[in-house]
Design a protein around this motif. Structure first.
Motif, PDB file in Angstrom:
ATOM      1  N   TRP A  25     113.079 -46.191  73.608  1.00  0.00           N
ATOM      2  CA  TRP A  25     112.071 -46.399  72.691  1.00  0.00           C
ATOM      3  C   TRP A  25     110.939 -45.707  73.045  1.00  0.00           C
ATOM      4  O   TRP A  25     110.202 -46.090  74.219  1.00  0.00           O
ATOM      5  CB  TRP A  25     111.584 -47.919  72.584  1.00  0.00           C
ATOM      6  CG  TRP A  25     110.936 -48.345  71.487  1.00  0.00           C
ATOM      7  CD1 TRP A  25     110.331 -47.474  70.508  1.00  0.00           C
ATOM      8  CD2 TRP A  25     110.438 -49.490  71.057  1.00  0.00           C
ATOM      9  NE1 TRP A  25     109.429 -48.060  69.504  1.00  0.00           N
ATOM     10  CE2 TRP A  25     109.568 -49.453  69.942  1.00  0.00           C
ATOM     11  CE3 TRP A  25     110.602 -50.929  71.651  1.00  0.00           C
ATOM     12  CZ2 TRP A  25     108.697 -50.533  69.380  1.00  0.00           C
ATOM     13  CZ3 TRP A  25     109.740 -51.891  71.115  1.00  0.00           C
ATOM     14  CH2 TRP A  25     109.213 -51.779  69.924  1.00  0.00           C
ATOM     15  N   GLU A  82     115.313 -48.483  66.258  1.00  0.00           N
ATOM     16  CA  GLU A  82     116.458 -49.653  65.846  1.00  0.00           C
ATOM     17  C   GLU A  82     117.581 -48.715  65.503  1.00  0.00           C
ATOM     18  O   GLU A  82     118.865 -49.135  65.824  1.00  0.00           O
ATOM     19  CB  GLU A  82     116.018 -50.604  64.903  1.00  0.00           C
ATOM     20  CG  GLU A  82     116.988 -51.625  64.714  1.00  0.00           C
ATOM     21  CD  GLU A  82     116.316 -52.887  64.003  1.00  0.00           C
ATOM     22  OE1 GLU A  82     116.575 -54.097  64.057  1.00  0.00           O
ATOM     23  OE2 GLU A  82     115.632 -52.513  62.996  1.00  0.00           O
ATOM     24  N   ASN A 128     121.440 -48.835  67.054  1.00  0.00           N
ATOM     25  CA  ASN A 128     122.466 -49.122  66.232  1.00  0.00           C
ATOM     26  C   ASN A 128     123.785 -48.117  66.259  1.00  0.00           C
ATOM     27  O   ASN A 128     124.933 -48.625  66.533  1.00  0.00           O
ATOM     28  CB  ASN A 128     122.496 -49.724  64.980  1.00  0.00           C
ATOM     29  CG  ASN A 128     121.432 -51.082  65.075  1.00  0.00           C
ATOM     30  OD1 ASN A 128     121.476 -51.850  66.011  1.00  0.00           O
ATOM     31  ND2 ASN A 128     120.477 -51.185  63.846  1.00  0.00           N
TER      32      ASN A 128
END
Length: 137
Positions: free
Chosen positions: A31, A40, A44
């Protein structure tokens, strides 16, 4: 996770050839300065790839085809592992020998599809025997 027999074939080959079993897992995203939804999404996608690879290795370990690899799935579905000279068991060698030839492997998959048979470990062994017999006719 849906079982992917081509991935299983590759993983068996990688164990036999002593290749890196996790080489197809991309680096985990970090991040940085991107928006959280972007991070995100990347996370995923990473976890989906990681879960697919570890999940198939887990099937092979739990079915007795690979030894020397321990996988632990946490409550949230993440994996941790321990490696100590991963190797194929005798059953693993037998399964890989059935799946090794690209011609025989494609014949096994085509026959299963034509006959409406779901591929299982036992079906692959049986169809492999039939494919080998037809190869010699």
């Amino acid at each position: 996770m849906k079982r992917d027999w081509d991935l299983i074939r590759k993983q068996l080959t990688d164990v036999e050839e002593e290749n890196d079993l996790f080489a197809d897992i991309p680096p985990e995203p970090a991040w940085k300065d991107q928006e959280f939804p972007v991070y995100e999404k990347q996370l995923n996608e990473y976890r989906a790839i990681e879960g697919r690879i570890f999940g198939h290795l887990e099937l092979l370990v739990n079915s007795g085809y690979i030894d020397g690899l321990q996988l632990i799935r946490s409550a949230d579905g993440l994996f941790s592992y321990g490696l100590h000279s991963p190797r194929l068991t005798m059953a693993g060698h037998d399964l890989l020998d059935t799946m090794r030839s690209a011609t025989i492997w494609e014949n096994i998959k085509a026959t299963a599809k034509t006959k409406g048979i779901e591929l299982t470990f036992d079906a692959i062994k049986a169809l492999g025997t039939l494919a080998l017999k037809s190869a010699f006719e």
